[in-house]
Scaffold this active site. Structure first.
Site, short mmCIF file in Angstrom:
data_model
loop_
_atom_site.label_atom_id
_atom_site.label_comp_id
_atom_site.label_asym_id
_atom_site.label_seq_id
_atom_site.Cartn_x
_atom_site.Cartn_y
_atom_site.Cartn_z
N SER A 89 40.51 40.17 44.83
CA SER A 89 41.21 39.11 44.11
C SER A 89 40.58 37.74 44.36
CB SER A 89 42.70 39.13 44.48
OG SER A 89 43.46 38.26 43.69
N LYS A 114 39.24 43.56 41.91
CA LYS A 114 40.48 43.13 41.26
C LYS A 114 40.21 41.81 40.55
CE LYS A 114 45.42 42.23 42.01
NZ LYS A 114 45.48 41.00 41.20
#
Length: 258
Positions: A89, A114
């Site tokens: 992320s 991600k």
């Protein structure tokens, strides 16, 4: 990557520049990310206002470019980022932007992958709906969702996947088959006790390895896996993984820097 992360990073960068540090290393291993704004605030420290720090694409719309908000930035002669499969992320956005635009080298293993942006709404009954509304991309337009970032220098490290901290409620013996035995075998092998397998079958060779571990750690030497054995093994594992000498990725990076 929380609300104050960028401020903490900037304080560190200031002290590094004052000390004339030439090489910067960011350790983003096992960093699951956090706020996208925290990642962009960190990237602001390295990019100037005419440079793209990431791109965002919502459904049925063209990708939008986002630029750094300031012109103040920190530059280092050499830059490295330690990454692994749990780098995800916001930490991937930071690593990917610095890799693609600033020449930072990634050391470790492929990251999680991600590349989605999420938000949430509170419904009338008080429940919360969390949903994905867009995909983000590193500055050059590459989407890493489901792919991850590929390290410039691939170095495997000790993997803790499959190691269980669950209680051993019943003592496990030769010929037992159990996931806790599989975990024990992996820990024994990492710690240098040479169990013959890691499939969860309690073999005689596994028993011999366990006896050696028990003898070395002042435990009851019976070759039976108990809660006391497990607790000591977990403790030894924590010492092992926190020792830089056993961190292959860190060790490799130090050789490059020196």
């Amino acid at each position: 990557f929380g609300t104050d992360t960028a401020n903490q990073v900037e304080e560190a960068l200031k002290s590094f520049k004052q000390a004339n540090v030439q090489t910067l290393v960011l350790d983003l291993r096992d960093n699951g990310g956090g706020y996208l704004t925290a990642a962009t605030d960190i990237l602001d420290l390295f990019f100037s206002s005419d440079e793209v720090i990431y791109q965002m694409k919502e459904k049925n719309s063209a990708a939008k470019k986002y630029y750094a908000s300031t012109d103040s930035k920190y530059e280092f002669v050499n830059g490295y980022i330690l990454v692994n499969g749990n780098t995800a992320s916001a930490s991937e956005l930071t690593a990917g932007a610095l890799q693609s635009e600033k020449g930072y080298q990634l050391v470790g293993t492929t990251t999680y992958g991600k590349g989605s942006a999420q938000t949430q709404k509170t419904l009338s009954d008080g429940s919360v709906l969390k949903y994905t509304y867009a995909k983000w991309m590193i500055p050059n337009g590459t989407c890493i969702n489901g792919k991850g970032l590929t390290p410039d220098i691939e170095v495997e490290n000790v993997s803790l996947d499959g190691i269980s901290t669950k209680d051993v409620k019943e003592t496990l013996k030769v010929d037992c088959v159990n996931t806790r035995i599989k975990s024990m075998q992996k820990m024994l092998n990492i710690l240098g006790y040479s169990a013959d397998r890691e499939d969860g079958y309690f073999s005689v060779a596994t028993q011999d390895a366990l006896k050696k571990f028990e003898a070395d750690n002042d435990l009851t030497v019976d070759g039976e896996y108990s809660q006391n054995d497990k607790q000591m093994m977990i403790a030894r594992m924590m010492i092992y993984i926190n020792n830089h000498e056993n961190d292959k990725q860190y060790e490799y990076l130090m050789k490059i820097i020196k």
